[in-house]
Design a protein around this motif. Sequence first.
Motif, PDB file in Angstrom:
ATOM      1  N   SER A 195      -0.345  -9.664 -25.805  1.00  0.00           N
ATOM      2  CA  SER A 195      -1.159 -10.564 -26.621  1.00  0.00           C
ATOM      3  C   SER A 195      -2.015  -9.820 -27.637  1.00  0.00           C
ATOM      4  O   SER A 195      -2.736  -8.890 -27.270  1.00  0.00           O
ATOM      5  CB  SER A 195      -2.080 -11.382 -25.713  1.00  0.00           C
ATOM      6  OG  SER A 195      -3.101 -11.998 -26.482  1.00  0.00           O
TER       7      SER A 195
ATOM      8  N   THR B 107      -5.901 -10.957 -26.572  1.00  0.00           N
ATOM      9  CA  THR B 107      -6.567 -10.438 -25.383  1.00  0.00           C
ATOM     10  C   THR B 107      -6.249  -8.971 -25.096  1.00  0.00           C
ATOM     11  O   THR B 107      -6.985  -8.321 -24.364  1.00  0.00           O
ATOM     12  CB  THR B 107      -6.124 -11.247 -24.144  1.00  0.00           C
ATOM     13  OG1 THR B 107      -4.705 -11.074 -23.995  1.00  0.00           O
ATOM     14  CG2 THR B 107      -6.431 -12.726 -24.287  1.00  0.00           C
TER      15      THR B 107
ATOM     16  N   ALA C  15       0.876 -11.414 -22.247  1.00  0.00           N
ATOM     17  CA  ALA C  15       0.854 -12.826 -22.641  1.00  0.00           C
ATOM     18  C   ALA C  15       2.111 -13.464 -22.091  1.00  0.00           C
ATOM     19  O   ALA C  15       3.199 -12.903 -22.224  1.00  0.00           O
ATOM     20  CB  ALA C  15       0.828 -12.961 -24.161  1.00  0.00           C
TER      21      ALA C  15
ATOM     22  N   ARG D 129      -0.674 -20.433 -25.898  1.00  0.00           N
ATOM     23  CA  ARG D 129      -1.843 -19.582 -25.725  1.00  0.00           C
ATOM     24  C   ARG D 129      -1.576 -18.090 -26.004  1.00  0.00           C
ATOM     25  O   ARG D 129      -0.451 -17.630 -26.035  1.00  0.00           O
ATOM     26  CB  ARG D 129      -2.399 -19.780 -24.322  1.00  0.00           C
ATOM     27  CG  ARG D 129      -2.683 -21.260 -24.048  1.00  0.00           C
ATOM     28  CD  ARG D 129      -4.032 -21.510 -23.475  1.00  0.00           C
ATOM     29  NE  ARG D 129      -5.117 -21.213 -24.393  1.00  0.00           N
ATOM     30  CZ  ARG D 129      -6.390 -21.077 -24.047  1.00  0.00           C
ATOM     31  NH1 ARG D 129      -6.710 -21.180 -22.783  1.00  0.00           N
ATOM     32  NH2 ARG D 129      -7.316 -20.817 -24.942  1.00  0.00           N
ATOM     33  N   SER D 130      -2.655 -17.377 -26.232  1.00  0.00           N
ATOM     34  CA  SER D 130      -2.681 -15.902 -26.308  1.00  0.00           C
ATOM     35  C   SER D 130      -2.115 -15.328 -27.598  1.00  0.00           C
ATOM     36  O   SER D 130      -1.829 -14.137 -27.678  1.00  0.00           O
ATOM     37  CB  SER D 130      -1.943 -15.267 -25.110  1.00  0.00           C
ATOM     38  OG  SER D 130      -2.408 -15.799 -23.900  1.00  0.00           O
TER      39      SER D 130
ATOM     40  N   GLN E 166     -10.016 -14.710 -24.556  1.00  0.00           N
ATOM     41  CA  GLN E 166      -9.279 -15.975 -24.734  1.00  0.00           C
ATOM     42  C   GLN E 166     -10.184 -17.142 -24.328  1.00  0.00           C
ATOM     43  O   GLN E 166     -10.809 -17.130 -23.262  1.00  0.00           O
ATOM     44  CB  GLN E 166      -7.998 -16.018 -23.901  1.00  0.00           C
ATOM     45  CG  GLN E 166      -7.294 -17.381 -23.990  1.00  0.00           C
ATOM     46  CD  GLN E 166      -5.825 -17.320 -23.642  1.00  0.00           C
ATOM     47  OE1 GLN E 166      -4.991 -16.974 -24.472  1.00  0.00           O
ATOM     48  NE2 GLN E 166      -5.494 -17.650 -22.417  1.00  0.00           N
TER      49      GLN E 166
ATOM     50  N   ARG F 168      -4.317 -13.543 -18.012  1.00  0.00           N
ATOM     51  CA  ARG F 168      -4.147 -13.682 -19.468  1.00  0.00           C
ATOM     52  C   ARG F 168      -5.434 -14.188 -20.121  1.00  0.00           C
ATOM     53  O   ARG F 168      -5.418 -14.749 -21.201  1.00  0.00           O
ATOM     54  CB  ARG F 168      -2.966 -14.586 -19.810  1.00  0.00           C
ATOM     55  CG  ARG F 168      -3.164 -16.044 -19.520  1.00  0.00           C
ATOM     56  CD  ARG F 168      -2.070 -16.865 -20.213  1.00  0.00           C
ATOM     57  NE  ARG F 168      -2.297 -18.283 -20.041  1.00  0.00           N
ATOM     58  CZ  ARG F 168      -1.521 -19.227 -20.548  1.00  0.00           C
ATOM     59  NH1 ARG F 168      -0.456 -18.896 -21.243  1.00  0.00           N
ATOM     60  NH2 ARG F 168      -1.781 -20.499 -20.365  1.00  0.00           N
TER      61      ARG F 168
END
Length: 604
Positions: free
Chosen positions: A83, A86, A90, A185-186, A419, A441
């Motif tokens: 990611s 982060t 991910a 996400r991520s 995140q 994550r």
Amino acid sequence: MYGYNGRYLRINLKTKEIKVEALDLDVANKFIGGRGLGTKFMMDEVDPKVDALSPENKLMIVTGALTGTPTPTGGRYMVVTKSPLTGTIASSNSGGFFGAELKSAGYDMVIFEDQSEEPVYLNIVDDQVELKSAEHLWGKLVGEATDLLQAEHGAKAKVLAIGPGGENLSLIAAVMNDKDRAAGRSGVGAVMGSKNLKAVVVKGSNKVGIKDEEALKAVFKESMQKIRENGVTGQGLPTYGTAVLVNIINENGVYPYKNFQAAVDENADDISGESLKDKYLVKNTACYRCPIACGRWCSVDGVEMAGPEYETLWAFGSDCGISDLKEVIKANHWCNELGLDTISTGTTLAAAMELRQLDLVKAEEIEGEPLEFGNPKSIVEWTKKLAYRDGFGDKLAVGSYRLAEMYGRPDLSMSVKKQELPAYDPRGIQGQGLQYATSNRGGCHVRGYLISPEILGLPEKLDRFSLEGKAFWAKIFQDLTASIDSLGLCLFTSFALGAEDYAKLLNAVAGTEHTAESILEAGDRVWNIEKLFNLEAGISPNEDTLPKRLLEEGIPEGPSKGWVTKLDELLPEYYALRGWTAEGIPTDEKLEALGLKTAALGLS
Ligand code: SF4
């Protein structure tokens, strides 16, 4: 071959070399596909320290052992990569129909390596696989790009694509499929954008092999009955979608308001599942072979579009102090078109609004609609500016943590490992707080949904303020979720099904001999390899924490008044249950017990 196809694609975007490679079925079975398998490949092939947007990072689209099979919700896939948001592993999950189509084209996974010098897309029709120019698609919205690709390759082709958010490397960009389903996400969309990969188009004509058709019919029937008879999967989700939660969470006083400054929104009902159904719902929608059909299809001012999930209603609604449902539906639509994660986008706007409230962001920096709590006109405009990095939108595009850090107040980012947190205030839900903090994550509710026992009472009701047993439940939910993600099923089935049901489904499809215990052990294995990736990437165990506000400021009012998350008291028991050191590092003994190599790691 049962469950798996036993082969995957490896695409080098720089050299344009396309290879079909054999999948080691022992490895696939050990990680049961999807999230686990992708992470194993990442661990083996990518240095966790690489810059996530560099050519050295890889992007993996991975199906599960049950993806594309006639199992309830068996159509999901994962995008696995490092990611850029982060710095952790991910793995973002999505439904729709793309995953099942990829499986039926004959591949368990596609690995993208390096970067293309010019925009390209990958076209897969069973054994015919080619990289094609995407010059005509670059800059297009997700819906436009999908329409153009389906015009070229047929309406039955399934399309996965990024929008301008990913092209412009927003760290909160999503990978979209079937126009409105998101591996959200991520920042996985930014990794795809960094590779100049606009889309993947797939058409398949094969059936996934089933080991025991009769056994599968029986376990399918049993699972469907449980799903239909369960209050959440049989009634709540079909009737109101995930937005059924708005009033429930608000009534418990754990519904974050104005960037977690409070935990009750007196106008929450205006953006609830009930209001959505009454005013805008046209019909329910469902992913591949899903009997639940939690998706919302809405009409706004005569224009039809996908409706928002609970998290999105909250992120653009209450977290921004907004109760204008029409504007929130439009913001959700624009996130789908621009390819942005709705949770991180809405909550990054909320963080910007608190920075404005404190006058840290000056009014003159905001060229356009005032970015202030309660201004419904701001959310669509600033979502677009974020995706195009227009003016202050450039600062929003990197997510709330980096934004708040620019103004000297990273503590105002309501995030874990950079995140953004979703729509449950963990101060009044202790187990969820532990789960957020330890999520591999970063801030996430779908790594272990403790809301189920702590609020909804499933599979049993836990006292949400008590610490007792929460470490145990956090681990169980995290491990089971890792297995469900790896199998290729929807997490929502877990309201009705348990580890034993998943074992039966997998055994019927793949001819394995899994038990409830081995399903949970596979999840534990996935969790540990994710943790190893993060440690090697330089993510300190100290990042298993929560924003200062949630640890030190009691909820100001409502049914959870005065509570903070007692993380210090929860973490030691959690680490001990995981078989990790007191500092949160997997021990050699634990890794060996899970069959994970430890020699080269030197972590403990
Ligand atoms: S429950 Fe909802 S998200 Fe899950 S597979 Fe069904 S329609 Fe998709």
